[in-house]
Design an enzyme around this catalytic site. Structure first.
Site, PDB file in Angstrom:
ATOM      1  N   GLU A  62       5.392  -8.268  56.326  1.00  0.00           N
ATOM      2  CA  GLU A  62       6.075  -7.757  55.232  1.00  0.00           C
ATOM      3  C   GLU A  62       5.668  -6.226  54.859  1.00  0.00           C
ATOM      4  O   GLU A  62       6.486  -5.420  54.277  1.00  0.00           O
ATOM      5  CB  GLU A  62       5.816  -8.491  53.875  1.00  0.00           C
ATOM      6  CG  GLU A  62       6.489  -9.959  54.060  1.00  0.00           C
ATOM      7  CD  GLU A  62       7.945 -10.008  53.582  1.00  0.00           C
ATOM      8  OE1 GLU A  62       8.447  -8.695  53.315  1.00  0.00           O
ATOM      9  OE2 GLU A  62       8.486 -10.952  53.689  1.00  0.00           O
TER      10      GLU A  62
ATOM     11  N   ASP B 234       6.096 -19.366  43.811  1.00  0.00           N
ATOM     12  CA  ASP B 234       7.471 -19.434  43.594  1.00  0.00           C
ATOM     13  C   ASP B 234       7.661 -20.999  42.805  1.00  0.00           C
ATOM     14  O   ASP B 234       8.712 -20.898  41.993  1.00  0.00           O
ATOM     15  CB  ASP B 234       8.316 -19.933  45.143  1.00  0.00           C
ATOM     16  CG  ASP B 234       8.634 -18.360  45.770  1.00  0.00           C
ATOM     17  OD1 ASP B 234       8.665 -17.333  44.977  1.00  0.00           O
ATOM     18  OD2 ASP B 234       9.193 -18.282  46.855  1.00  0.00           O
TER      19      ASP B 234
ATOM     20  N   HIS C   5      15.573  -9.874  56.379  1.00  0.00           N
ATOM     21  CA  HIS C   5      16.047 -11.011  55.579  1.00  0.00           C
ATOM     22  C   HIS C   5      17.501 -11.569  55.757  1.00  0.00           C
ATOM     23  O   HIS C   5      17.747 -12.174  55.062  1.00  0.00           O
ATOM     24  CB  HIS C   5      15.412 -10.967  54.322  1.00  0.00           C
ATOM     25  CG  HIS C   5      13.990 -10.962  54.073  1.00  0.00           C
ATOM     26  ND1 HIS C   5      13.134  -9.801  54.266  1.00  0.00           N
ATOM     27  CD2 HIS C   5      13.030 -11.817  53.456  1.00  0.00           C
ATOM     28  CE1 HIS C   5      11.844  -9.920  54.028  1.00  0.00           C
ATOM     29  NE2 HIS C   5      11.878 -11.093  53.564  1.00  0.00           N
TER      30      HIS C   5
ATOM     31  N   HIS D 219       7.080 -17.561  57.313  1.00  0.00           N
ATOM     32  CA  HIS D 219       8.168 -16.597  56.788  1.00  0.00           C
ATOM     33  C   HIS D 219       8.141 -15.251  57.361  1.00  0.00           C
ATOM     34  O   HIS D 219       9.069 -14.783  57.982  1.00  0.00           O
ATOM     35  CB  HIS D 219       7.902 -16.515  55.119  1.00  0.00           C
ATOM     36  CG  HIS D 219       8.593 -15.745  54.581  1.00  0.00           C
ATOM     37  ND1 HIS D 219      10.014 -16.176  54.432  1.00  0.00           N
ATOM     38  CD2 HIS D 219       8.595 -14.303  53.806  1.00  0.00           C
ATOM     39  CE1 HIS D 219      10.592 -14.654  53.757  1.00  0.00           C
ATOM     40  NE2 HIS D 219       9.815 -13.970  53.555  1.00  0.00           N
TER      41      HIS D 219
ATOM     42  N   THR E 131     -10.696 -16.561  53.664  1.00  0.00           N
ATOM     43  CA  THR E 131     -10.775 -17.750  54.137  1.00  0.00           C
ATOM     44  C   THR E 131      -9.578 -18.334  54.991  1.00  0.00           C
ATOM     45  O   THR E 131      -9.006 -19.143  55.012  1.00  0.00           O
ATOM     46  CB  THR E 131     -10.832 -18.757  52.911  1.00  0.00           C
ATOM     47  OG1 THR E 131      -9.753 -18.414  51.959  1.00  0.00           O
ATOM     48  CG2 THR E 131     -12.304 -18.840  52.581  1.00  0.00           C
TER      49      THR E 131
ATOM     50  N   PHE F  24      -9.830 -12.933  48.346  1.00  0.00           N
ATOM     51  CA  PHE F  24      -9.232 -14.190  48.811  1.00  0.00           C
ATOM     52  C   PHE F  24      -9.070 -14.372  50.348  1.00  0.00           C
ATOM     53  O   PHE F  24      -8.866 -15.624  50.895  1.00  0.00           O
ATOM     54  CB  PHE F  24      -7.760 -14.795  48.059  1.00  0.00           C
ATOM     55  CG  PHE F  24      -8.082 -15.004  46.461  1.00  0.00           C
ATOM     56  CD1 PHE F  24      -8.605 -16.165  46.212  1.00  0.00           C
ATOM     57  CD2 PHE F  24      -7.584 -14.113  45.492  1.00  0.00           C
ATOM     58  CE1 PHE F  24      -8.809 -16.613  44.889  1.00  0.00           C
ATOM     59  CE2 PHE F  24      -7.839 -14.572  44.211  1.00  0.00           C
ATOM     60  CZ  PHE F  24      -8.467 -15.776  43.890  1.00  0.00           C
TER      61      PHE F  24
ATOM     62  N   LYS G 176      11.455 -12.947  41.202  1.00  0.00           N
ATOM     63  CA  LYS G 176      12.073 -13.931  41.856  1.00  0.00           C
ATOM     64  C   LYS G 176      11.237 -15.271  41.821  1.00  0.00           C
ATOM     65  O   LYS G 176      10.170 -15.173  42.121  1.00  0.00           O
ATOM     66  CB  LYS G 176      12.597 -13.864  43.503  1.00  0.00           C
ATOM     67  CG  LYS G 176      13.952 -13.156  43.349  1.00  0.00           C
ATOM     68  CD  LYS G 176      14.058 -13.168  44.785  1.00  0.00           C
ATOM     69  CE  LYS G 176      15.380 -12.434  45.073  1.00  0.00           C
ATOM     70  NZ  LYS G 176      15.811 -12.368  46.224  1.00  0.00           N
TER      71      LYS G 176
ATOM     72  N   VAL H  30       4.252 -19.962  48.245  1.00  0.00           N
ATOM     73  CA  VAL H  30       4.990 -21.215  48.018  1.00  0.00           C
ATOM     74  C   VAL H  30       4.713 -21.748  46.442  1.00  0.00           C
ATOM     75  O   VAL H  30       5.318 -22.029  45.603  1.00  0.00           O
ATOM     76  CB  VAL H  30       4.815 -22.219  48.942  1.00  0.00           C
ATOM     77  CG1 VAL H  30       5.606 -23.555  48.484  1.00  0.00           C
ATOM     78  CG2 VAL H  30       5.292 -21.658  50.332  1.00  0.00           C
TER      79      VAL H  30
HETATM   80  N1  LIG Z   1       9.097 -14.844  44.980  1.00  0.00           N
HETATM   81  C1  LIG Z   1       9.050 -13.914  45.826  1.00  0.00           C
HETATM   82  O1  LIG Z   1       9.278 -12.584  45.512  1.00  0.00           O
HETATM   83  C2  LIG Z   1       8.510 -14.215  47.338  1.00  0.00           C
HETATM   84  C3  LIG Z   1       8.557 -12.772  48.042  1.00  0.00           C
HETATM   85  C4  LIG Z   1       8.001 -12.994  49.421  1.00  0.00           C
HETATM   86  C5  LIG Z   1       7.749 -14.438  49.965  1.00  0.00           C
HETATM   87  N2  LIG Z   1       7.969 -15.397  48.989  1.00  0.00           N
HETATM   88  C6  LIG Z   1       7.732 -16.709  49.480  1.00  0.00           C
HETATM   89  O2  LIG Z   1       6.513 -17.047  50.037  1.00  0.00           O
HETATM   90  C7  LIG Z   1       6.460 -18.059  50.942  1.00  0.00           C
HETATM   91  C8  LIG Z   1       5.509 -17.494  52.010  1.00  0.00           C
HETATM   92  O3  LIG Z   1       4.290 -17.570  51.010  1.00  0.00           O
HETATM   93  P1  LIG Z   1       2.812 -17.525  52.020  1.00  0.00           P
HETATM   94  O4  LIG Z   1       2.929 -16.621  53.310  1.00  0.00           O
HETATM   95  O5  LIG Z   1       1.599 -17.292  51.047  1.00  0.00           O
HETATM   96  O6  LIG Z   1       2.786 -18.833  52.553  1.00  0.00           O
HETATM   97  P2  LIG Z   1       2.036 -20.397  51.830  1.00  0.00           P
HETATM   98  O7  LIG Z   1       2.371 -20.149  50.327  1.00  0.00           O
HETATM   99  O8  LIG Z   1       2.791 -21.569  52.625  1.00  0.00           O
HETATM  100  O9  LIG Z   1       0.622 -20.347  52.176  1.00  0.00           O
HETATM  101  C9  LIG Z   1       0.209 -20.397  53.365  1.00  0.00           C
HETATM  102  C10 LIG Z   1      -1.167 -21.329  53.566  1.00  0.00           C
HETATM  103  O10 LIG Z   1      -2.298 -20.766  53.375  1.00  0.00           O
HETATM  104  C11 LIG Z   1      -2.872 -21.479  52.149  1.00  0.00           C
HETATM  105  N3  LIG Z   1      -3.841 -20.717  51.550  1.00  0.00           N
HETATM  106  C12 LIG Z   1      -3.411 -19.930  50.347  1.00  0.00           C
HETATM  107  N4  LIG Z   1      -4.368 -19.214  50.038  1.00  0.00           N
HETATM  108  C13 LIG Z   1      -5.428 -19.510  51.057  1.00  0.00           C
HETATM  109  C14 LIG Z   1      -6.696 -18.730  51.106  1.00  0.00           C
HETATM  110  N5  LIG Z   1      -6.997 -17.719  50.316  1.00  0.00           N
HETATM  111  N6  LIG Z   1      -7.477 -19.138  52.108  1.00  0.00           N
HETATM  112  C15 LIG Z   1      -7.142 -20.404  52.937  1.00  0.00           C
HETATM  113  N7  LIG Z   1      -5.966 -21.056  52.885  1.00  0.00           N
HETATM  114  C16 LIG Z   1      -5.098 -20.385  51.758  1.00  0.00           C
HETATM  115  C17 LIG Z   1      -1.674 -22.392  51.505  1.00  0.00           C
HETATM  116  O11 LIG Z   1      -2.241 -23.563  51.108  1.00  0.00           O
HETATM  117  C18 LIG Z   1      -0.933 -22.583  52.751  1.00  0.00           C
HETATM  118  O12 LIG Z   1      -1.297 -23.852  53.607  1.00  0.00           O
HETATM  119  C19 LIG Z   1       7.780 -18.188  51.650  1.00  0.00           C
HETATM  120  O13 LIG Z   1       8.442 -19.453  51.085  1.00  0.00           O
HETATM  121  C20 LIG Z   1       8.780 -16.940  50.749  1.00  0.00           C
HETATM  122  O14 LIG Z   1       9.657 -17.371  50.927  1.00  0.00           O
HETATM  123  C21 LIG Z   1       8.533 -15.351  47.674  1.00  0.00           C
END
Ligand SMILES: NC(=O)c1ccc[n+]([C@@H]2O[C@H](COP(=O)([O-])OP(=O)(O)OC[C@H]3O[C@@H](n4cnc5c(N)ncnc54)[C@H](O)[C@@H]3O)[C@@H](O)[C@H]2O)c1
Length: 308
Positions: free
Chosen positions: A108, A33, A183, A199, A96, A93, A66, A30
């Protein structure tokens, strides 16, 4: 979008020099993005660097061009295609992250395995649970170097296969995309039940149903279908959801037809690690029968990992 403008205000007040000071986005998908979209808007394009900190963003949002935010109730309805100048990958990373977030990213990785790489599937099938509980970290003991190998290898293969698909088609001129597996229905499901499903969990529920569709179409044997579902359960992912109704499935496929130049372009597995894109709308009786069997066999398996 509000978050994007907030970031833009900070960037503006900071007074960055876009020639020598790229914006650094450090976080999950997120964050990458949202910051990516802000960077692509500021002075029409300000360089940015992605530092993914979740497994999902490491294997998926790290590559590709994207950026995006949700809009008018639709997932990623606003966005741009602006690649970062660099991506920094550091799996430490993940230490945690809660286990549920690791499962989320494994979905994925499984997508790429099912579409393109049988060995990755077999690796996730045999080692997935162990990798999940080790949070894909290298093993600390030298005697157990096998785990280090499988963690590193599984992430490398997932990213390489993702790059093979994305790099020649960064701006998605070619709408036939294997990476769209999982998707087609999941965006609608994810938005409808937000924040209940992550997701990758919504993607997995979509893939699980599509495995039944592929079986119903005679593309996968029963044994292959069962192996895939068992692998998903081993990764502690949900394989069914009560809100993923037949009406939602049909609506999503019709939307897909509308927004994909009149062709369904549906990727389906045709074996383990092999897939094809199907252009014509899938016959209604195949969808209905697959949906019926899916619900009968898997309803109740909506759990996944509980610790958020
Ligand atoms: N742009 C692209 O090509 C692309 C590809 C795949 C997914 N996405 C998007 O990514 C989003 C999902 O991403 P996500 O799964 O990373 O979710 P997210 O970004 O919501 O992160 C998940 C949670 O983990 C926390 N967090 C992040 N890193 C951490 C760490 N190292 N330790 C503890 N907590 C941590 C965040 O604060 C959040 O609360 C979706 O909205 C999806 O559409 C984008």
């Amino acid at each position: 979008m509000e978050l994007v403008t907030k970031i833009l205000e900070e960037v503006h007040q900071f007074g960055i020099d876009r020639r020598s000071e790229p914006i650094i986005a450090l976080g999950g998908g997120v964050c990458l993005d949202v910051v990516g979209l802000a960077a692509s808007l500021y002075r029409r394009r300000t360089p940015y660097i992605r530092v993914p900190t979740t497994l999902l963003s490491y294997v998926d949002a790290s590559v590709g061009a994207k950026t995006g935010v949700n809009f008018a109730g639709g997932k990623n309805k606003l966005g741009s295609y602006v690649p970062p100048v660099a991506t920094f990958l550091d799996s430490s990373f993940f230490q945690t992250l809660p286990l549920r977030q690791i499962s989320n990213g494994l979905a994925e990785m499984l997508k790429m395995a099912l579409m393109k790489h049988r060995s990755l599937f077999e690796l996730l099938e045999s080692n997935g649970k162990k990798l999940l509980h080790a949070k894909l970290q290298p093993s600390e003991t030298c005697s157990d170097s096998e785990q280090e190998d499988s963690a590193a290898a599984s992430m490398r293969i997932a990213i390489e296969t993702m790059l093979e698909e994305l790099a020649p088609n960064l701006w998605e001129d070619d709408l036939d995309r294997l990476v769209d597996f999982g998707h087609l229905i999941s965006p609608e499901l994810e938005m409808r039940v937000l924040p209940a499903l992550l997701h990758g969990e919504a993607v997995n529920i979509d893939m699980s149903l599509m495995v039944y569709v592929a079986h119903q179409k005679g593309l996968l044997t029963k044994k292959e279908k069962d192996r895939i579902i068992r692998c998903m359960l081993g990764l502690e992912l949900p394989v069914w959801h009560q809100d993923c109704s037949l009406a939602l499935v049909q609506k999503s496929l019709e939307e897909r037809l509308k927004h994909s130049a009149g062709s369904l372009r549906m990727p389906l597995p045709t074996g383990l690690g092999r897939a094809e894109i199907f252009h014509d709308m899938i016959e209604d009786d195949i969808i209905c029968q697959a949906f019926h069997n899916w619900t009968e066999e898997l309803s109740g398996f909506d759990g996944g990992v509980k610790d958020t």
